[in-house]
Design a protein around this motif. Structure first.
Motif, PDB file in Angstrom:
ATOM      1  N   CYS A   1      42.871  -5.286 -21.834  1.00 44.14           N
ATOM      2  CA  CYS A   1      43.473  -5.972 -23.221  1.00 44.14           C
ATOM      3  C   CYS A   1      43.410  -4.886 -24.217  1.00 44.14           C
TER       4      CYS A   1
ATOM      5  N   HIS B   1      39.888 -11.899 -20.065  1.00 39.70           N
ATOM      6  CA  HIS B   1      41.340 -11.287 -19.626  1.00 39.70           C
ATOM      7  C   HIS B   1      41.320  -9.986 -19.562  1.00 39.70           C
TER       8      HIS B   1
ATOM      9  N   CYS C   1      36.252  -9.723 -24.862  1.00 40.44           N
ATOM     10  CA  CYS C   1      37.309  -9.395 -25.863  1.00 40.44           C
ATOM     11  C   CYS C   1      36.885 -10.218 -27.216  1.00 40.44           C
TER      12      CYS C   1
HETATM   13 ZN    ZN Z   1      41.619  -9.462 -25.508  1.00 33.10          ZN
END
Ligand code: ZN
Ligand code: NAP
Ligand code: ZN
Length: 347
Positions: free
Chosen positions: A158, A63, A41
């Motif tokens: 995410c 994550h 991310c």
């Molecule tokens: Zn993220």
């Protein structure tokens, strides 16, 4: 405790490299997961490089975690060894405040515990998914369908929930015109999800070469935000704008594109502030808002929605030793549309 392999950074200006870390033995309510894939991310980059000013080192980012359960504690009710499981951005929260009780743990009034770059209840740093194994309380663990391609599921943890949550909160659906600004990891999920919810989707991008992909992903229109005449044609056009841009960008160029009562929601999180001309909100009673990931219940709802609609992320697989190169490519908006680490490369 068990020692496992991870990839970490030691400082804001350091490259990521191998680090051996310890994970707790599963407690009575814990699920132990062998990590198979982890998405990359843009928030990993912001935090690895301390762009938000809150970084704890050494940091093991990651994550967007999916894997298979290898052990469960004696009181675990909802997960079994051998099942697929996911872990997103949250691994704990106070569990008692009004936001936790409402299932919106991301807004925990006492501060949620992030999957990495956070301190847990014992004051120990949390380490994320660029690693081979993780131990998480079942309350913060997600069920993952066997039906979908697991590599493409990782980024849902995410990028998927961060775009799903505001689309649901602002009740996006059929008959609405929605703009997604920035076609990266979050943006491409925003396009797929908004289209699946029945909205007419326009991508507003700085990269002309992404137009064919935008259409393939579910957008009906594509506009280059650098072309002023094309942007002017869209004045008072959208019900909802989701801004996923990772760098400072002009909110004043986007707000006039909203209809009366329209809302622009920021999920992109540049470190620097942006100016906003009040008149762009006053005229047409427009709203400028923000949204943070999503709670555990809604993350499960999003995963189930994706399984039902056959939605996954478009991914480029990498081995862990390519992570530093991958960061540079993300910064150049050169990823289609999410890097995912194959954790077999860490063993
Ligand atoms: Zn993220
Ligand atoms: P990403 O894959 O790098 O995508 C960002 C996109 O923004 C790029 O693909 C590019 O799209 C556009 N962009 C980049 N620089 C730009 C600039 N200078 N001007 C205009 N457009 C630019 O990043 P991501 O992983 O989707 O994350 C996006 C942002 O959301 C990051 O700031 C991240 O930290 C944040 N985030 C927030 C949450 C939350 O809970 N709110 C959760 C996750 C991530 P085009 O090429 O189409 O222009
Ligand atoms: Zn709380």
């Amino acid at each position: 405790m068990s020692k496992i392999n991870a990839y970490a950074t030691a400082a804001a200006d350091a490259a990521l490299g191998p680090l051996s870390i310890e994970r707790r033995a599963p407690g009575p309510h814990d699920v132990q997961i062998e990590i198979l894939y982890c998405g990359v991310c843009h928030s990993d980059i912001h935090q690895a490089r301390n762009e938000w000013g809150n970084s704890i080192y050494p940091m093991v980012p990651g994550h967007e975690i999916v894997g298979r359960i290898t052990a469960v504690g004696e009181h675990v009710k909802n997960f079994k060894v051998g099942e697929l499981a996911g872990v997103g951005c949250i691994v704990d929260s106070c569990r008692t405040c009004s936001q936790c009780e409402a299932g919106e743990e991301q807004y925990c009034e006492n501060g949620m515990t992030g999957t990495y770059n956070s301190l847990d209840k014992n004051g120990q740093p949390t380490y994320g998914g660029y690693s081979t194994q993780v131990v998480v309380d079942e309350k913060y663990t997600l069920h993952v369908s066997e039906k979908l391609d697991l590599k493409g599921v990782a980024p849902l943890l995410c990028a998927g929930i961060t775009t799903y949550s505001p689309l649901r909160h602002w009740k996006v659906g059929p008959g609405q015109k929605v703009a997604i600004v920035g076609l990266g990891g979050l943006g491409h999920m925003g396009v797929k999800l908004a289209a699946a919810m029945g909205a007419e989707v326009t991508v507003i991008s700085t990269s002309d070469n992404k137009e064919p992909d935008a259409k393939r992903l579910g957008a009906t229109h594509f506009v280059n935000s650098k072309k002023e005449d094309k942007m002017n044609e869209l004045k008072n056009h959208f019900d909802f704008i989701l801004n996923t841009v990772s760098a400072p960008n002009s909110y004043d160029k986007l707000l006039p594109l909203l209809k009366t009562n329209g809302a622009m929601v920021l999920v992109g999180a540049p470190a620097e502030p942006s100016a906003v001309m009040g008149f762009n909100l006053i005229l047409q009673r427009r709203t400028l808002a923000g949204s943070l990931i999503g709670g555990i219940r809604e993350t499960q709802e999003m995963l189930d929605f994706c399984a039902e609609h056959n939605i996954t992320s478009d991914v480029e697989m990498i081995s862990i030793d390519k992570i530093n190169e991958a960061y540079e490519r993300v910064l150049k908006s050169d990823v289609k549309y999410r890097f995912v680490i194959d954790m077999a490369s860490m063993k």
